[in-house]
Design a protein around this motif. Structure first.
Motif, short mmCIF file in Angstrom:
data_model
loop_
_atom_site.label_atom_id
_atom_site.label_comp_id
_atom_site.label_asym_id
_atom_site.label_seq_id
_atom_site.Cartn_x
_atom_site.Cartn_y
_atom_site.Cartn_z
N ALA A 1 0.82 -1.21 0.00
CA ALA A 1 0.00 0.00 0.00
C ALA A 1 0.86 1.26 0.00
CB ALA A 1 -0.92 -0.02 1.22
N GLN A 2 1.94 1.24 0.76
CA GLN A 2 2.84 2.40 0.80
C GLN A 2 3.49 2.63 -0.56
OE1 GLN A 2 6.00 1.92 3.63
NE2 GLN A 2 6.76 4.01 3.39
N ALA A 3 3.93 1.57 -1.20
CA ALA A 3 4.56 1.70 -2.51
C ALA A 3 3.55 2.17 -3.55
CB ALA A 3 5.18 0.37 -2.92
N GLN A 4 2.30 1.75 -3.42
CA GLN A 4 1.26 2.18 -4.35
C GLN A 4 0.98 3.67 -4.21
OE1 GLN A 4 -0.40 0.13 -6.70
NE2 GLN A 4 -1.15 2.11 -7.44
N ALA A 5 0.93 4.13 -2.96
CA ALA A 5 0.68 5.56 -2.72
C ALA A 5 1.83 6.42 -3.24
CB ALA A 5 0.50 5.80 -1.21
N ARG A 6 3.05 5.95 -3.05
CA ARG A 6 4.20 6.71 -3.53
C ARG A 6 4.17 6.78 -5.07
NH1 ARG A 6 7.74 3.93 -1.32
NH2 ARG A 6 7.97 5.16 0.60
N LEU A 7 3.75 5.72 -5.71
CA LEU A 7 3.67 5.73 -7.17
C LEU A 7 2.62 6.73 -7.65
CD1 LEU A 7 4.43 4.56 -9.93
CD2 LEU A 7 2.73 2.76 -9.55
N GLU A 8 1.47 6.77 -6.98
CA GLU A 8 0.42 7.73 -7.37
C GLU A 8 0.92 9.17 -7.20
OE1 GLU A 8 -2.32 6.97 -8.85
OE2 GLU A 8 -1.96 4.82 -8.68
N GLN A 9 1.68 9.38 -6.12
CA GLN A 9 2.24 10.72 -5.89
C GLN A 9 3.20 11.10 -7.01
OE1 GLN A 9 4.42 11.04 -2.23
NE2 GLN A 9 5.01 13.18 -2.58
N ARG A 10 4.06 10.18 -7.41
CA ARG A 10 5.03 10.48 -8.46
C ARG A 10 4.32 10.73 -9.80
NH1 ARG A 10 7.70 11.43 -4.79
NH2 ARG A 10 9.63 10.42 -4.10
N LYS A 11 3.26 10.03 -10.06
CA LYS A 11 2.52 10.25 -11.30
C LYS A 11 1.89 11.65 -11.32
CE LYS A 11 1.24 5.46 -12.39
NZ LYS A 11 0.10 4.52 -12.55
N ALA A 12 1.31 12.03 -10.18
CA ALA A 12 0.68 13.37 -10.10
C ALA A 12 1.73 14.46 -10.25
CB ALA A 12 -0.07 13.51 -8.78
N GLU A 13 2.86 14.30 -9.59
CA GLU A 13 3.92 15.31 -9.69
C GLU A 13 4.43 15.42 -11.12
OE1 GLU A 13 6.88 14.13 -6.94
OE2 GLU A 13 5.79 14.83 -5.15
N LEU A 14 4.60 14.28 -11.79
CA LEU A 14 5.10 14.32 -13.16
C LEU A 14 4.10 15.04 -14.08
CD1 LEU A 14 7.18 13.50 -15.30
CD2 LEU A 14 5.96 11.33 -15.53
N LYS A 15 2.82 14.76 -13.88
CA LYS A 15 1.82 15.40 -14.73
C LYS A 15 1.80 16.91 -14.55
CE LYS A 15 -3.11 15.23 -15.81
NZ LYS A 15 -4.43 14.60 -15.49
N ALA A 16 1.88 17.35 -13.29
CA ALA A 16 1.83 18.80 -13.01
C ALA A 16 3.08 19.48 -13.56
CB ALA A 16 1.71 19.02 -11.51
N GLU B 1 12.19 9.38 -11.19
CA GLU B 1 11.52 9.19 -9.89
C GLU B 1 10.27 8.33 -10.05
OE1 GLU B 1 10.77 13.06 -8.40
OE2 GLU B 1 12.86 13.45 -7.85
N LEU B 2 9.56 8.51 -11.18
CA LEU B 2 8.38 7.69 -11.44
C LEU B 2 8.77 6.23 -11.63
CD1 LEU B 2 5.35 7.43 -12.02
CD2 LEU B 2 5.86 7.94 -14.42
N ARG B 3 9.82 5.99 -12.37
CA ARG B 3 10.25 4.60 -12.59
C ARG B 3 10.70 3.95 -11.29
NH1 ARG B 3 7.82 5.88 -16.10
NH2 ARG B 3 8.30 6.04 -18.34
N ALA B 4 11.36 4.71 -10.42
CA ALA B 4 11.78 4.17 -9.13
C ALA B 4 10.58 3.79 -8.27
CB ALA B 4 12.67 5.19 -8.41
N ALA B 5 9.53 4.61 -8.36
CA ALA B 5 8.31 4.30 -7.60
C ALA B 5 7.64 3.03 -8.12
CB ALA B 5 7.35 5.48 -7.67
N GLU B 6 7.66 2.87 -9.43
CA GLU B 6 7.09 1.65 -10.01
C GLU B 6 7.88 0.42 -9.59
OE1 GLU B 6 7.26 2.52 -14.14
OE2 GLU B 6 5.32 3.56 -14.19
#
Length: 359
Positions: A113-128, A149-154
């Motif tokens: 769950a923690q890794a999933q949340a971090r991935l969603e955060q990285r996706k949002a940051e990349l989009k913005a 950073e997104l790839r590391a989260a994945e």
């Protein structure tokens, strides 16, 4: 006086003629007897023979061995945890990938769950930030860093999910569960044994072959396997050892046999009949075998002139009534009765065995 003299002369001449006729008659008789004796020479012994023919014979050897499961795996845990569910027992049939046991979570789900949340955060940051880059408010050089950073989260999410999947102990092969050394509620460490699984189809029949017979066995050769339970199946040679056993100087051979119904168990005694490469050989009755005066194994044969000869032989294949031999000349008349009563060089009368039996 003259008359008496004449009578005496006549008597003497008659006696001489009578004596001479007896001497000459005996000489004539003596001269005729050797000729008659030569005409009446007969063989000293009668033997029964069979005419043989040399042909290519596929040798067969029977070896004692054992059955062995084709694959045997000890299933172990890949993480620490307590057994909260045990889905198999001895004798259970499993397929590849079936869940055999479930371990406690040990916070591995929370890590996912923690890794999933971090991935969603990285996706949002990349989009913005990509929007800001497009508007010119952010330097384009930051884009590679954001994507990294997104790839590391994945990757972190994939790692957490892999750890979470270690909660389930799955069967690496299909087969039968042979033993389960754990119980529900037992705490296990990484690498602890959960169960032994053996694959019984196909089954292997394992035998050891002598080095002098090894050259006649080839990969893919057909073989007949007779199990001690009475079942007989056909198989093929799958493996031939390239190195001999240090203790027995024999070579291991594996014969693969089908066992879809699991009717042949692992570790039972079996007999394997292997067909070796064909060799020139002659089939003769077992009774034809004899020994020479020097103790060599062979057969006696009769030549066209009636003389007995001894032929050294090697047994290619032994049977209940006949044997296949190498060393017998093609077309030889082999003695099958009376061979122990004659010697090499002796002249005999050769009679076909069929004729002797009928008479």
């Amino acid at each position: 006086m003259k008359a008496n003299y004449l009578v005496a002369v006549v008597v003497v001449c008659g006696a001489a003629i009578w004596i001479g006729s007896g001497v000459f008659g005996r000489e004539a008789d003596h001269s005729a007897k050797p000729a008659q004796a030569e005409e009446k020479v007969v063989p000293r012994f009668r033997v029964a023979v069979v005419k043989t023919r040399q042909e290519m014979h596929a040798r067969q050897i029977v070896l004692s061995g054992r059955t062995e499961a084709d694959r045997r795996v000890t299933v172990t845990t890949r993480a620490n945890g307590t057994v909260i569910d045990l889905k198999v027992r001895r004798g259970s049939v499993v397929k590849t990938g079936d869940v055999m046991a479930v371990l406690s979570d040990e916070a591995r789900e929370a890590m996912v769950a923690q890794a999933q949340a971090r991935l969603e955060q990285r996706k949002a940051e990349l989009k913005a930030r990509l929007t800001l880059i497009a508007q010119g408010n952010l330097a384009p050089l930051q884009r590679p860093s954001l994507e990294a950073e997104l790839r590391a989260a994945e990757a972190s999410l994939a790692q957490a999910q892999a750890e979470f999947e270690k909660n389930e102990v799955r069967a690496p092969i299909g087969g039968i569960v042979n033993s389960v050394p754990i119980e529900r509620g037992q705490a296990l460490e990484t690498g602890a044994s959960v169960a032994d699984v053996i694959s019984l189809d196909p089954m292997l029949a394992v035998v050891e072959v002598a080095e002098r017979q090894l050259s006649g066995v080839k990969l893919g050769d057909k073989a007949t396997v007779r199990v001690i339970t009475g079942e007989e199946v056909e198989g093929r040679v799958r493996f031939i050892s390239a190195a001999a056993s240090a203790q027995t100087r024999t070579y291991r051979i594996d014969v693969e046999i089908p066992n879809a119904d699991h009717g042949i168990p692992d570790g039972v005694t079996c007999e394997v009949m292997l067909a070796l490469a064909p060799v020139p050989a002659t089939q003769v009755p077992r009774s034809a075998l004899t020994f020479s005066s020097e103790g060599r194994l062979g057969v006696r044969s009769v030549g066209p002139d009636g003389k007995v000869a001894f032929n050294d032989v090697t047994i290619v294949q032994d049977g209940p009534s006949d044997v296949w031999l190498s060393g017998v000349p093609d077309g030889a008349r082999v003695v099958v009765q009376g061979q122990d009563f004659v010697k090499e060089g002796e002249i005999v009368e050769a009679v076909p065995a069929e004729t002797l039996i009928k008479s």
